[in-house]
Motif scaffolding. Structure first.
Motif, PDB file in Angstrom:
ATOM      1  N   ALA A 130       0.837  -1.211   0.000  1.00 50.18           N
ATOM      2  CA  ALA A 130       0.000   0.000   0.000  1.00 50.18           C
ATOM      3  C   ALA A 130       0.866   1.254   0.000  1.00 50.18           C
ATOM      4  O   ALA A 130       0.582   2.226  -0.697  1.00 50.18           O
ATOM      5  CB  ALA A 130      -0.918  -0.006   1.213  1.00 50.18           C
ATOM      6  N   ALA A 131       1.955   1.224   0.755  1.00 50.64           N
ATOM      7  CA  ALA A 131       2.853   2.381   0.798  1.00 50.64           C
ATOM      8  C   ALA A 131       3.466   2.627  -0.576  1.00 50.64           C
ATOM      9  O   ALA A 131       3.501   3.762  -1.057  1.00 50.64           O
ATOM     10  CB  ALA A 131       3.957   2.145   1.834  1.00 50.64           C
ATOM     11  N   THR A 132       3.911   1.555  -1.216  1.00 49.59           N
ATOM     12  CA  THR A 132       4.520   1.685  -2.541  1.00 49.59           C
ATOM     13  C   THR A 132       3.505   2.194  -3.554  1.00 49.59           C
ATOM     14  O   THR A 132       3.788   3.104  -4.332  1.00 49.59           O
ATOM     15  CB  THR A 132       5.083   0.319  -2.978  1.00 49.59           C
ATOM     16  N   ALA A 152       3.530  17.600  -4.767  1.00 45.94           N
ATOM     17  CA  ALA A 152       3.689  16.140  -4.629  1.00 45.94           C
ATOM     18  C   ALA A 152       4.385  15.819  -3.316  1.00 45.94           C
ATOM     19  O   ALA A 152       3.952  14.962  -2.543  1.00 45.94           O
ATOM     20  CB  ALA A 152       4.502  15.593  -5.804  1.00 45.94           C
ATOM     21  N   ARG A 153       5.449  16.574  -3.043  1.00 46.94           N
ATOM     22  CA  ARG A 153       6.228  16.353  -1.814  1.00 46.94           C
ATOM     23  C   ARG A 153       5.348  16.524  -0.585  1.00 46.94           C
ATOM     24  O   ARG A 153       5.343  15.700   0.329  1.00 46.94           O
ATOM     25  CB  ARG A 153       7.378  17.349  -1.786  1.00 46.94           C
ATOM     26  N   LYS A 154       4.518  17.573  -0.594  1.00 44.16           N
ATOM     27  CA  LYS A 154       3.701  17.858   0.590  1.00 44.16           C
ATOM     28  C   LYS A 154       2.466  16.960   0.684  1.00 44.16           C
ATOM     29  O   LYS A 154       1.971  16.699   1.773  1.00 44.16           O
ATOM     30  CB  LYS A 154       3.309  19.333   0.602  1.00 44.16           C
ATOM     31  N   LEU A 163      -2.077   7.684   6.872  1.00 47.10           N
ATOM     32  CA  LEU A 163      -2.542   6.438   6.230  1.00 47.10           C
ATOM     33  C   LEU A 163      -1.884   5.227   6.878  1.00 47.10           C
ATOM     34  O   LEU A 163      -2.514   4.189   7.069  1.00 47.10           O
ATOM     35  CB  LEU A 163      -2.247   6.481   4.722  1.00 47.10           C
ATOM     36  N   PHE A 164      -0.619   5.392   7.255  1.00 43.92           N
ATOM     37  CA  PHE A 164       0.079   4.274   7.914  1.00 43.92           C
ATOM     38  C   PHE A 164      -0.575   3.982   9.275  1.00 43.92           C
ATOM     39  O   PHE A 164      -0.853   2.838   9.608  1.00 43.92           O
ATOM     40  CB  PHE A 164       1.549   4.622   8.085  1.00 43.92           C
ATOM     41  N   LEU A 165      -0.864   5.020  10.026  1.00 43.13           N
ATOM     42  CA  LEU A 165      -1.503   4.804  11.330  1.00 43.13           C
ATOM     43  C   LEU A 165      -2.914   4.238  11.152  1.00 43.13           C
ATOM     44  O   LEU A 165      -3.401   3.507  11.999  1.00 43.13           O
ATOM     45  CB  LEU A 165      -1.538   6.109  12.135  1.00 43.13           C
TER      46      LEU A 165
HETATM   47  C1  LIG Z   1       8.182  13.714   1.361  1.00 47.51           C
HETATM   48  C2  LIG Z   1       8.158  13.438   2.816  1.00 47.51           C
HETATM   49  C3  LIG Z   1       8.647  14.320   3.719  1.00 47.51           C
HETATM   50  C4  LIG Z   1       9.234  15.625   3.339  1.00 47.51           C
HETATM   51  O1  LIG Z   1       8.782  16.664   4.163  1.00 47.51           O
HETATM   52  C5  LIG Z   1       7.586  12.114   3.276  1.00 47.51           C
HETATM   53  C6  LIG Z   1       8.299  10.917   2.632  1.00 47.51           C
HETATM   54  C7  LIG Z   1       7.453   9.661   2.857  1.00 47.51           C
HETATM   55  C8  LIG Z   1       8.058   8.385   2.258  1.00 47.51           C
HETATM   56  C9  LIG Z   1       8.569   8.575   0.865  1.00 47.51           C
HETATM   57  C10 LIG Z   1       7.016   7.257   2.235  1.00 47.51           C
HETATM   58  C11 LIG Z   1       6.544   6.896   3.664  1.00 47.51           C
HETATM   59  C12 LIG Z   1       5.524   5.749   3.611  1.00 47.51           C
HETATM   60  C13 LIG Z   1       5.032   5.381   5.020  1.00 47.51           C
HETATM   61  C14 LIG Z   1       6.166   4.997   5.920  1.00 47.51           C
HETATM   62  C15 LIG Z   1       4.034   4.233   4.976  1.00 47.51           C
HETATM   63  C16 LIG Z   1       2.721   4.605   4.284  1.00 47.51           C
HETATM   64  C17 LIG Z   1       1.777   3.395   4.319  1.00 47.51           C
HETATM   65  C18 LIG Z   1       0.338   3.722   3.926  1.00 47.51           C
HETATM   66  C19 LIG Z   1      -0.518   2.501   4.015  1.00 47.51           C
HETATM   67  C20 LIG Z   1       0.226   4.435   2.616  1.00 47.51           C
END
Ligand SMILES: C/C(=C\CO)CCC[C@H](C)CCC[C@H](C)CCCC(C)C
Ligand SMILES: Nc1ccn([C@@H]2O[C@H](COP(=O)(O)OP(=O)(O)OP(=O)(O)O)[C@@H](O)[C@H]2O)c(=O)n1
Length: 379
Positions: A130-132, A152-154, A163-165
Motif C-alpha cells: 500500500a505504501a509503494t 507532490a512532496r507535501k 494512512l500508515f496509522l
Molecule cells: C516527502 C516526505 C517528507 C518531506 O517533508 C515524506 C516521505 C514519505 C516516504 C517517501 C514514504 C513513507 C511511507 C510510510 C512509511 C508508509 C505509508 C503506508 C500507507 C498505508 C500508505
C-alpha cells in the motif's frame, strides 16, 4: 560544441559527441541545470540524438529488503525472542519486552501464536504494498508533469503517516506486532537512503554522471529506478540527495514512534499527526493563501499557513486517536472528547509557534515538541 575524441568501442559500436547548450531559467525545473548536457549517441553515423534507455537496477531493492526483514522478525517471533500478547492486557508490558530476549526481562507476555504471526506478516506485506502504491500514485503523475513537485512532496508528507496509522489496526495485539509494523517505515528509509546516496540526481546530472562512456559497463548506465523517481518527486530542487533531508527525518520519526510508542499511548500519534498533517497543510495552504499575511518576524511563513497547521494538527490527532480507539487497537483515553480537543488545541498552537522558529529544522522540532506536550497533557 566540443567534439570528444572519436572513439569506437567494440562493446558499444557507437561514437559520441558532447553538446552543451545553456537552458533558459524559464524551463521546467528538471532541465534547469546550469548546462543541459545532451549526449548524442551516433549509431552508425546518424546525427539523431538518442537518450540512453534507463536501466532500473534498483527494482529488486524493496522486495529483497522486505523479504529479509520480514523473515528475520518472523524467526524472532518463532524463537520467542519477540513477545506475543501481554499476559495482563490491562497493563502494557515494559518497553524491554520488544528488545531481543526482552520477554525474559518482563515475563509478562504470551508466546507469539501462529495465527497472530500470520496476521502480522500479512498486515506487513499489505502495508508495504500500500505504501509503494500510494507513493507511486503521486510520483507517477509528477514525473510526467501532471503535478507540481512541491505539491507532490507535501501531499506525500501530509498523507503517508496518517494512512500508515490507519492500517495499524490490521496488526495483532501481540506486543511484538509493532516490530513487524516498523518494517514499513524502515524500508522507506532504506529507499530514501539509496535514492539520496546513489547520486541519481536530476535528469541532466544523472545522465551526465551515469553515462560515463570511459567506463561503458552496464552499471554506468542511468539507473532511473523507482527510488530515483521517488527522490526527484519529493525534492524541492530536483536533487535526489534532498531525500536524505526532510523525507528521511520524516520516516525515521515514524519508525521511532512505531517501535517505541505504538498505540500504547497517544504520544506518538499526536507527534506524527502534528508533523505530517499540521506541517503538511501549513505548506500547502500557506503557499496558496499566505502571500498577503506573512509573519513580521518570519517573512517565509504566513498566518494562513499557521492557521492551517493548527487545524490540521488538531483534526489529524483527534481523527487518528478516535480511529484507533474505535477499531479497538487503542484503549480509550480517560478524557472526554471536548477535553481532548482542548488539549490537542494547546499542543497544536504551541507547535505552530515552534514551526515558525527559523533556526531549527521543523522536521525535528515539531514532532519532538508535540510528543513532549502530549506526554504532559494527554498521558
Ligand atoms: C516527502 C516526505 C517528507 C518531506 O517533508 C515524506 C516521505 C514519505 C516516504 C517517501 C514514504 C513513507 C511511507 C510510510 C512509511 C508508509 C505509508 C503506508 C500507507 C498505508 C500508505
Ligand atoms: N506556517 C507556514 C509554513 C509554510 N508556509 C509556506 O510553505 C512553504 C514551505 O514551508 P516549509 O515549512 O519551509 O517547507 P519546507 O521546509 O520546504 O519542507 P520540509 O518541512 O518538508 O523540509 C513556505 O515557504 C511558505 O510559503 C507558510 O506560508 N506558513
Amino acid at each position: 560544441f566540443t567534439p570528444q575524441p572519436q572513439r569506437t568501442d567494440a562493446h558499444l559500436h557507437t561514437t559520441q559527441r558532447k553538446i552543451t547548450t545553456p537552458i533558459p531559467n524559464d524551463q521546467p525545473r528538471h532541465s534547469r541545470s546550469p548546462t543541459n548536457t545532451l549526449w548524442m549517441i551516433e549509431n552508425g553515423g546518424s546525427q539523431e540524438p538518442s537518450k540512453p534507455q534507463p536501466v532500473n537496477n534498483s527494482k529488486y531493492l524493496l522486495p529483497t529488503a522486505a523479504l529479509v526483514s520480514i523473515t528475520l522478525v518472523t524467526i524472532a517471533a518463532l524463537t520467542q525472542t519477540l513477545p506475543g500478547p501481554p499476559i495482563d492486557a490491562t497493563a502494557p508490558p515494559p518497553l524491554l519486552s520488544t528488545l531481543p530476549y526482552g520477554v525474559a526481562f518482563s515475563g509478562s507476555c504470551h508466546p507469539y501464536s501462529a495465527p497472530l504471526l500470520l496476521r502480522d506478516v500479512s498486515a506487513t506485506v499489505f502495508s508495504i504494498m500500500a505504501a509503494t502504491a500510494f507513493v507511486k500514485s503521486i510520483t507517477y503523475p509528477t514525473q510526467r508533469g501532471g503535478l507540481d513537485p512541491r505539491d507532490a512532496r507535501k501531499l506525500i508528507h501530509t498523507l503517508s503517516a496518517p494512512l500508515f496509522l490507519c492500517v495499524w489496526p490490521l496488526f495483532s495485539h501481540a506486543y511484538g506486532a509493532r516490530v513487524f509494523a516498523a518494517i514499513v517505515p524502515l524500508l522507506n528509509a532504506l529507499r530514501l537512503f539509496v535514492a539520496g546516496t546513489t547520486g541519481t540526481g536530476t535528469g541532466a546530472e544523472s545522465t551526465q554522471k551515469n553515462l560515463d562512456m570511459t567506463n561503458p559497463s552496464p552499471s554506468s548506465v542511468v539507473t532511473a529506478g523507482t527510488e530515483t523517481e521517488l527522490a526527484r518527486a519529493i525534492s524541492r530542487s530536483g536533487d535526489a540527495k534532498e531525500a536524505l533531508q526532510g523525507p528521511f527525518v520524516y520516516v525515521m520519526v515514524l519508525l521511532v514512534s512505531t517501535l517505541f510508542l505504538w498505540h500504547d499511548t497517544p504520544i506518538g500519534i499526536v507527534a506524527v499527526a502534528t508533523m505530517a498533517v499540521g506541517d503538511g497543510l501549513a505548506d500547502l495552504m500557506g503557499r496558496r493563501f499566505g502571500a498577503s499575511n506573512k509573519w513580521s518576524f518570519n517573512k517565509d511563513k504566513s498566518v494562513a499557513g499557521s492557521v492551517a497547521f493548527v487545524i490540521g494538527s488538531v483534526l489529524g490527532s483527534f481523527g487518528l486517536i478516535s480511529w484507533l480507539v474505535w477499531t479497538g487497537a487503542m484503549d480509550p483515553l480517560s478524557l472526554d472528547s471536548w477535553d481532548l480537543l482542548a488539549r490537542l488545541l494547546v499542543i497544536a498552537v504551541v507547535c505552530a509557534g515552534v514551526e515558525l522558529v527559523p533556526v531549527v529544522d521543523d522536521n525535528y522540532s515539531v514532532p519532538i515538541s508535540a510528543g513532549v506536550l502530549a506526554a504532559y497533557l494527554l498521558n
